[in-house]
Design a protein around this motif. Structure first.
Motif, PDB file in Angstrom:
ATOM      1  N   ILE A   1      -6.182  32.588 -67.623  1.00 30.44           N
ATOM      2  CA  ILE A   1      -6.808  31.687 -68.600  1.00 30.44           C
ATOM      3  C   ILE A   1      -6.847  30.281 -68.009  1.00 30.44           C
ATOM      4  O   ILE A   1      -5.908  29.844 -67.348  1.00 30.44           O
ATOM      5  CB  ILE A   1      -6.005  31.690 -69.922  1.00 30.44           C
ATOM      6  CG1 ILE A   1      -5.820  33.121 -70.437  1.00 30.44           C
ATOM      7  CG2 ILE A   1      -6.695  30.853 -70.980  1.00 30.44           C
ATOM      8  CD1 ILE A   1      -4.831  33.237 -71.579  1.00 30.44           C
ATOM      9  N   THR A   2      -7.921  29.570 -68.269  1.00 31.98           N
ATOM     10  CA  THR A   2      -8.049  28.206 -67.747  1.00 31.98           C
ATOM     11  C   THR A   2      -7.343  27.202 -68.652  1.00 31.98           C
ATOM     12  O   THR A   2      -7.075  27.482 -69.828  1.00 31.98           O
ATOM     13  CB  THR A   2      -9.529  27.788 -67.638  1.00 31.98           C
ATOM     14  OG1 THR A   2     -10.072  27.691 -68.958  1.00 31.98           O
ATOM     15  CG2 THR A   2     -10.334  28.770 -66.793  1.00 31.98           C
ATOM     16  N   LEU A   3      -7.062  26.026 -68.088  1.00 35.66           N
ATOM     17  CA  LEU A   3      -6.497  24.932 -68.876  1.00 35.66           C
ATOM     18  C   LEU A   3      -7.382  24.614 -70.080  1.00 35.66           C
ATOM     19  O   LEU A   3      -6.898  24.417 -71.194  1.00 35.66           O
ATOM     20  CB  LEU A   3      -6.360  23.666 -68.018  1.00 35.66           C
ATOM     21  CG  LEU A   3      -5.111  23.491 -67.176  1.00 35.66           C
ATOM     22  CD1 LEU A   3      -5.272  22.312 -66.229  1.00 35.66           C
ATOM     23  CD2 LEU A   3      -3.883  23.286 -68.041  1.00 35.66           C
ATOM     24  N   ASP A   4      -8.699  24.566 -69.821  1.00 35.32           N
ATOM     25  CA  ASP A   4      -9.651  24.252 -70.901  1.00 35.32           C
ATOM     26  C   ASP A   4      -9.540  25.234 -72.055  1.00 35.32           C
ATOM     27  O   ASP A   4      -9.532  24.837 -73.230  1.00 35.32           O
ATOM     28  CB  ASP A   4     -11.093  24.257 -70.373  1.00 35.32           C
ATOM     29  CG  ASP A   4     -11.413  23.029 -69.554  1.00 35.32           C
ATOM     30  OD1 ASP A   4     -12.220  23.152 -68.607  1.00 35.32           O
ATOM     31  OD2 ASP A   4     -10.889  21.945 -69.863  1.00 35.32           O
ATOM     32  N   GLU A   5      -9.470  26.534 -71.723  1.00 40.50           N
ATOM     33  CA  GLU A   5      -9.416  27.564 -72.769  1.00 40.50           C
ATOM     34  C   GLU A   5      -8.172  27.423 -73.635  1.00 40.50           C
ATOM     35  O   GLU A   5      -8.247  27.453 -74.857  1.00 40.50           O
ATOM     36  CB  GLU A   5      -9.452  28.966 -72.147  1.00 40.50           C
ATOM     37  CG  GLU A   5     -10.783  29.342 -71.548  1.00 40.50           C
ATOM     38  CD  GLU A   5     -10.711  30.656 -70.774  1.00 40.50           C
ATOM     39  OE1 GLU A   5      -9.898  30.756 -69.832  1.00 40.50           O
ATOM     40  OE2 GLU A   5     -11.458  31.571 -71.134  1.00 40.50           O
ATOM     41  N   VAL A   6      -7.038  27.286 -72.975  1.00 38.03           N
ATOM     42  CA  VAL A   6      -5.778  27.183 -73.714  1.00 38.03           C
ATOM     43  C   VAL A   6      -5.781  25.927 -74.582  1.00 38.03           C
ATOM     44  O   VAL A   6      -5.463  25.987 -75.770  1.00 38.03           O
ATOM     45  CB  VAL A   6      -4.560  27.164 -72.757  1.00 38.03           C
ATOM     46  CG1 VAL A   6      -3.269  26.951 -73.531  1.00 38.03           C
ATOM     47  CG2 VAL A   6      -4.490  28.442 -71.941  1.00 38.03           C
ATOM     48  N   ALA A   7      -6.137  24.803 -73.988  1.00 36.44           N
ATOM     49  CA  ALA A   7      -6.138  23.534 -74.723  1.00 36.44           C
ATOM     50  C   ALA A   7      -7.029  23.626 -75.957  1.00 36.44           C
ATOM     51  O   ALA A   7      -6.626  23.240 -77.060  1.00 36.44           O
ATOM     52  CB  ALA A   7      -6.583  22.401 -73.807  1.00 36.44           C
ATOM     53  N   LYS A   8      -8.223  24.159 -75.777  1.00 36.68           N
ATOM     54  CA  LYS A   8      -9.167  24.283 -76.890  1.00 36.68           C
ATOM     55  C   LYS A   8      -8.628  25.225 -77.969  1.00 36.68           C
ATOM     56  O   LYS A   8      -8.683  24.919 -79.156  1.00 36.68           O
ATOM     57  CB  LYS A   8     -10.519  24.790 -76.379  1.00 36.68           C
ATOM     58  CG  LYS A   8     -11.569  24.898 -77.449  1.00 36.68           C
ATOM     59  CD  LYS A   8     -12.873  25.411 -76.888  1.00 36.68           C
ATOM     60  CE  LYS A   8     -13.869  25.640 -78.004  1.00 36.68           C
ATOM     61  NZ  LYS A   8     -15.020  26.408 -77.578  1.00 36.68           N
ATOM     62  N   ASP A   9      -8.091  26.368 -77.532  1.00 39.39           N
ATOM     63  CA  ASP A   9      -7.626  27.383 -78.481  1.00 39.39           C
ATOM     64  C   ASP A   9      -6.430  26.939 -79.306  1.00 39.39           C
ATOM     65  O   ASP A   9      -6.277  27.356 -80.454  1.00 39.39           O
ATOM     66  CB  ASP A   9      -7.288  28.686 -77.752  1.00 39.39           C
ATOM     67  CG  ASP A   9      -8.528  29.415 -77.248  1.00 39.39           C
ATOM     68  OD1 ASP A   9      -8.364  30.318 -76.393  1.00 39.39           O
ATOM     69  OD2 ASP A   9      -9.643  29.102 -77.706  1.00 39.39           O
ATOM     70  N   ILE A  10      -5.554  26.100 -78.737  1.00 36.41           N
ATOM     71  CA  ILE A  10      -4.383  25.684 -79.528  1.00 36.41           C
ATOM     72  C   ILE A  10      -4.517  24.268 -80.081  1.00 36.41           C
ATOM     73  O   ILE A  10      -3.637  23.788 -80.775  1.00 36.41           O
ATOM     74  CB  ILE A  10      -3.052  25.845 -78.755  1.00 36.41           C
ATOM     75  CG1 ILE A  10      -2.940  24.847 -77.606  1.00 36.41           C
ATOM     76  CG2 ILE A  10      -2.854  27.268 -78.288  1.00 36.41           C
ATOM     77  CD1 ILE A  10      -1.519  24.693 -77.121  1.00 36.41           C
ATOM     78  N   GLY A  11      -5.625  23.604 -79.755  1.00 36.78           N
ATOM     79  CA  GLY A  11      -5.900  22.301 -80.364  1.00 36.78           C
ATOM     80  C   GLY A  11      -5.202  21.120 -79.726  1.00 36.78           C
ATOM     81  O   GLY A  11      -4.781  20.199 -80.433  1.00 36.78           O
ATOM     82  N   ILE A  12      -5.086  21.132 -78.388  1.00 39.43           N
ATOM     83  CA  ILE A  12      -4.550  19.966 -77.681  1.00 39.43           C
ATOM     84  C   ILE A  12      -5.530  19.612 -76.563  1.00 39.43           C
ATOM     85  O   ILE A  12      -6.459  20.360 -76.287  1.00 39.43           O
ATOM     86  CB  ILE A  12      -3.135  20.222 -77.095  1.00 39.43           C
ATOM     87  CG1 ILE A  12      -3.159  21.358 -76.056  1.00 39.43           C
ATOM     88  CG2 ILE A  12      -2.139  20.513 -78.203  1.00 39.43           C
ATOM     89  CD1 ILE A  12      -1.832  21.546 -75.323  1.00 39.43           C
ATOM     90  N   THR A  13      -5.307  18.482 -75.908  1.00 41.42           N
ATOM     91  CA  THR A  13      -6.206  18.091 -74.824  1.00 41.42           C
ATOM     92  C   THR A  13      -5.815  18.813 -73.533  1.00 41.42           C
ATOM     93  O   THR A  13      -4.646  19.186 -73.347  1.00 41.42           O
ATOM     94  CB  THR A  13      -6.166  16.572 -74.572  1.00 41.42           C
ATOM     95  OG1 THR A  13      -4.878  16.221 -74.076  1.00 41.42           O
ATOM     96  CG2 THR A  13      -6.513  15.787 -75.835  1.00 41.42           C
ATOM     97  N   LYS A  14      -6.796  18.954 -72.671  1.00 39.52           N
ATOM     98  CA  LYS A  14      -6.547  19.553 -71.356  1.00 39.52           C
ATOM     99  C   LYS A  14      -5.534  18.707 -70.588  1.00 39.52           C
ATOM    100  O   LYS A  14      -4.636  19.238 -69.923  1.00 39.52           O
ATOM    101  CB  LYS A  14      -7.879  19.646 -70.588  1.00 39.52           C
ATOM    102  CG  LYS A  14      -7.759  20.196 -69.199  1.00 39.52           C
ATOM    103  CD  LYS A  14      -9.127  20.200 -68.512  1.00 39.52           C
ATOM    104  CE  LYS A  14      -9.010  20.555 -67.045  1.00 39.52           C
ATOM    105  NZ  LYS A  14     -10.298  20.527 -66.365  1.00 39.52           N
ATOM    106  N   GLN A  15      -5.651  17.403 -70.706  1.00 43.24           N
ATOM    107  CA  GLN A  15      -4.744  16.493 -70.005  1.00 43.24           C
ATOM    108  C   GLN A  15      -3.306  16.684 -70.496  1.00 43.24           C
ATOM    109  O   GLN A  15      -2.364  16.729 -69.695  1.00 43.24           O
ATOM    110  CB  GLN A  15      -5.190  15.050 -70.189  1.00 43.24           C
ATOM    111  CG  GLN A  15      -4.337  14.061 -69.422  1.00 43.24           C
ATOM    112  CD  GLN A  15      -4.827  12.628 -69.580  1.00 43.24           C
ATOM    113  OE1 GLN A  15      -5.561  12.312 -70.503  1.00 43.24           O
ATOM    114  NE2 GLN A  15      -4.421  11.767 -68.669  1.00 43.24           N
ATOM    115  N   ALA A  16      -3.122  16.813 -71.813  1.00 44.83           N
ATOM    116  CA  ALA A  16      -1.774  17.013 -72.359  1.00 44.83           C
ATOM    117  C   ALA A  16      -1.181  18.312 -71.826  1.00 44.83           C
ATOM    118  O   ALA A  16      -0.029  18.347 -71.389  1.00 44.83           O
ATOM    119  CB  ALA A  16      -1.806  17.041 -73.883  1.00 44.83           C
TER     120      ALA A  16
END
Length: 178
Positions: free
Chosen positions: A13-28
């Protein structure tokens, strides 16, 4: 050392996917993976739920320490009640608009309990009792009640009640027809 990056890569899974799916920023998420920042408790829980692994695994805690913490941190009813409400709020389950749907979840779990008892399935019975408690806690929140207050009120009503047990069922004194 946390296992966030390792777990994400193993799952493909990419950083983008995880961040989007759990509601945080990719940077965080990147900061959490490189341990430049520490996630809040709620974020650890979201990540563990997302990856379907224990929080302790993601945090990289040694199993001996986890067992020790588990023994010390046995959750009482009040703490579990609090965590269940937080879990339901995080998933946007709690809402006065959901009362009838949540009531149906309670009755669904009651049906599963009946099945567990009828089939003498101890695991299903235990799981169903827990699920009933979860659904009742959420239903009480939907109705703007505190289930612990409801339980206290019920106990105050029955604590001095007199009656008889007939065929395994308690019958209060006022309902006895002798």
């Amino acid at each position: 050392m946390n296992r966030l990056r390792q777990t994400r890569k193993l799952k493909g899974i990419t950083l983008d996917e995880v961040a989007k799916d759990i509601g945080i920023t990719k940077q965080a998420l990147s900061y959490y993976e490189t341990e430049e920042r520490e996630p809040k408790k709620e974020t650890w829980i979201k990540l563990a739920d997302y990856y379907c692994v224990p929080v302790s695994y993601l945090m990289g805690l040694p199993s001996g320490l986890v067992e020790y913490i588990d023994q010390l941190g046995y959750l009482n009813f009040e703490k579990l009640h609090e965590f269940i409400i937080q879990w339901a709020e995080d998933r946007k389950i709690i809402s006065p608009k959901n009362v009838s749907k949540q009531f149906m979840k309670v009755t669904e779990e009651l049906g599963e309990l009946a099945e567990g008892i009828n089939k003498n399935d101890e695991d299903k019975t235990k799981d169903s009792l827990g699920d009933i408690m979860v659904t009742l806690i959420i239903l009480a929140q939907d109705l703007n009640f505190d289930l612990l207050d409801c339980l206290n009120s019920a106990y105050r009503v029955i604590q001095n009640r007199k009656g008889k047990t007939i065929n395994g069922v308690f019958v209060k004194e006022s309902d006895l027809h002798e």
